[in-house]
Design a protein around this motif. Structure first.
Motif, PDB file in Angstrom:
ATOM      1  N   HIS A  61      58.104  27.851-120.659  1.00 33.56           N
ATOM      2  CA  HIS A  61      58.067  26.775-119.734  1.00 33.56           C
ATOM      3  C   HIS A  61      56.563  26.559-119.252  1.00 33.56           C
ATOM      4  CE1 HIS A  61      62.214  28.334-119.331  1.00 33.56           C
ATOM      5  NE2 HIS A  61      62.509  27.183-118.424  1.00 33.56           N
ATOM      6  N   GLU A  77      55.826  17.090-121.095  1.00 27.78           N
ATOM      7  CA  GLU A  77      56.605  18.072-121.717  1.00 27.78           C
ATOM      8  C   GLU A  77      57.858  17.344-122.185  1.00 27.78           C
ATOM      9  OE1 GLU A  77      53.677  20.377-119.351  1.00 27.78           O
ATOM     10  OE2 GLU A  77      55.520  18.936-118.694  1.00 27.78           O
ATOM     11  N   ASP A  96      60.221  32.919-120.059  1.00 34.31           N
ATOM     12  CA  ASP A  96      61.105  33.518-118.999  1.00 34.31           C
ATOM     13  C   ASP A  96      62.144  34.368-119.650  1.00 34.31           C
ATOM     14  OD1 ASP A  96      62.907  31.840-120.704  1.00 34.31           O
ATOM     15  OD2 ASP A  96      63.669  30.601-119.296  1.00 34.31           O
ATOM     16  N   ASP A  99      62.349  31.360-123.626  1.00 27.31           N
ATOM     17  CA  ASP A  99      61.736  29.919-123.770  1.00 27.31           C
ATOM     18  C   ASP A  99      60.345  29.805-122.743  1.00 27.31           C
ATOM     19  OD1 ASP A  99      63.912  28.846-124.913  1.00 27.31           O
ATOM     20  OD2 ASP A  99      65.041  28.367-123.227  1.00 27.31           O
ATOM     21  N   PRO A 121      59.636  24.180-112.743  1.00 26.00           N
ATOM     22  CA  PRO A 121      59.236  24.522-114.074  1.00 26.00           C
ATOM     23  C   PRO A 121      60.131  23.867-115.243  1.00 26.00           C
ATOM     24  CG  PRO A 121      60.248  26.412-113.327  1.00 26.00           C
ATOM     25  CD  PRO A 121      60.092  25.550-112.399  1.00 26.00           C
ATOM     26  N   VAL A 122      59.280  23.455-116.268  1.00 24.01           N
ATOM     27  CA  VAL A 122      60.147  22.652-117.291  1.00 24.01           C
ATOM     28  C   VAL A 122      60.051  23.369-118.842  1.00 24.01           C
ATOM     29  CG1 VAL A 122      59.809  20.576-118.969  1.00 24.01           C
ATOM     30  CG2 VAL A 122      59.126  20.496-116.276  1.00 24.01           C
ATOM     31  N   ALA A 123      61.172  23.409-119.300  1.00 22.37           N
ATOM     32  CA  ALA A 123      61.168  24.338-120.665  1.00 22.37           C
ATOM     33  C   ALA A 123      60.381  23.669-121.680  1.00 22.37           C
ATOM     34  CB  ALA A 123      62.468  24.818-121.135  1.00 22.37           C
ATOM     35  N   TRP A 137      54.659  25.145-115.668  1.00 26.32           N
ATOM     36  CA  TRP A 137      55.017  24.822-114.377  1.00 26.32           C
ATOM     37  C   TRP A 137      53.748  24.500-113.570  1.00 26.32           C
ATOM     38  CZ3 TRP A 137      54.182  29.081-109.952  1.00 26.32           C
ATOM     39  CH2 TRP A 137      54.286  28.636-108.798  1.00 26.32           C
TER      40      TRP A 137
END
Length: 338
Positions: free
Chosen positions: A224, A278, A218, A222, A232-234, A226
């Motif tokens: 991510h 994650e 992003d 970071d 979405p997760v970092a 998705w």
């Protein structure tokens, strides 16, 4: 290059692909785990542009797509199939243009469905996503306009465990996601995620029977993960500017996702975590020598299902390879030039 350019053929041999000086080159192991052959030209004597997309089917065949000049100021997409690493790939076959004719519009992406049919994606001159798919009995269906707006970079195409093709691309409004609802049907635009994505950082991976996961960087830097239908997760800060390579593998008896990326220091950074978990956390560990700025990283499983990692520099043609040791964790052998 777009896609997994390090692949394992159906006979277990690893091979790599590289766009270079109007041609696509291939190198392959002579025997599984053994020495490598010198580079060979893919697709016959036809000149192609310096862009390459690689897809890998469930049958172990490699599928390559590039652009070739047609008349002055215009180009068309071409495709070649590579059945075995030590056999010559088929000649380049014209696939056409998403606008019927015109100049090159972008870097393509390739995914191969459960029936072994290649699907080539590339943006059109209007910024929509175009697709051409192989027919079951040979030849190609006409190009389809899959819609989407303002596509600005190469898409990321992937085949889910269901055998259906999915594709992601950055466009107006953020990340677009298309999927086939059943094998052989055209992918449908299902979702758009409102997020700012660094150009050229998409990489997709099938991570379960239900999901594919898209990795992207992003605006804050970071990485991510998705899975459409969720947020979405970092995962962790990007190690470097380009896309990650991603693969599922078994580490110490656990189904893990392994990421690799050329780091800002010039070395290869690796990070692993339990697949689709994650929240378990991940961190980078660097390995190998410093690499040229244009070096790219790829991951595959070799004939013994060990992780193999490769780096390839288009400017020098230098290919480095390492494999996982027979030890707990992700211990790697020394990097060797091949």
């Amino acid at each position: 290059m777009n896609g997994d350019w390090l692949i394992r053929g159906r006979d277990g041999r690893l091979s790599v692909y590289l766009a270079s000086d109007g041609a696509v080159l291939c190198r392959a192991e002579r025997t599984p785990g053994g020495p490598w052959d010198a580079p060979r030209t893919v697709g016959g004597p036809q000149k192609v542009h310096a862009v390459l997309a690689v897809g890998h089917g469930p049958d172990g065949y490699g599928h390559l797509a590039s652009w070739r000049s047609t008349v002055k100021g215009e180009a068309g997409v071409v495709h070649s199939t590579h059945y075995r690493p030590l056999l010559a790939p088929l000649d380049w076959v014209p696939v056409g243009h998403p606008d019927k004719k015109g100049a090159r519009t972008g870097v393509p992406a390739v995914a191969v469905d459960a029936q072994g049919r290649a699907h080539v994606f590339v943006r059109s001159s209007t910024g929509a996503l175009g697709m051409a798919a192989q027919k079951e009995k040979g030849g190609w269906d006409p190009w389809r306009d899959l819609k989407g707006e303002g596509i600005v970079a190469e898409p990321a195409a992937v085949t889910g465990e269901s055998g259906c093709v999915e594709v992601y691309a950055v466009g107006t409004g953020g990340l677009h996601y298309w999927r086939q609802r059943e094998p052989g049907s055209p992918p449908v635009l299902e979702e758009t995620l409102d997020v700012t994505v660094r150009r050229g950082t998409l990489r997709a991976l099938a991570t379960s029977a239900e999901h594919t996961t898209l990795f992207f960087t992003d605006a804050s830097g970071d990485i991510h993960a998705w899975r459409p239908g969720d947020k979405p997760v970092a995962v962790l800060p990007a190690a470097g500017p380009g896309p990650v390579a991603a693969i599922r593998c078994e580490l110490d008896g656990h189904d893990c996702t392994l990421l690799a990326q050329r780091s800002a220091s010039g070395r290869v950074a690796f990070a692993a975590y339990p697949t689709e978990q994650e929240s378990a956390g991940a961190w980078w560990t660097e390995s190998g020598p410093q690499l040229p700025d244009d070096a790219e990283v790829a991951l595959a499983l070799d004939h013994e299902n060990r992780v193999a990692a490769a780096t390839l520099s288009p400017s020098t043609g230098r290919l480095l390879l390492t494999r996982r040791k027979d030890e707990p964790g992700l211990a790697l052998r020394a990097w060797l030039e091949v």
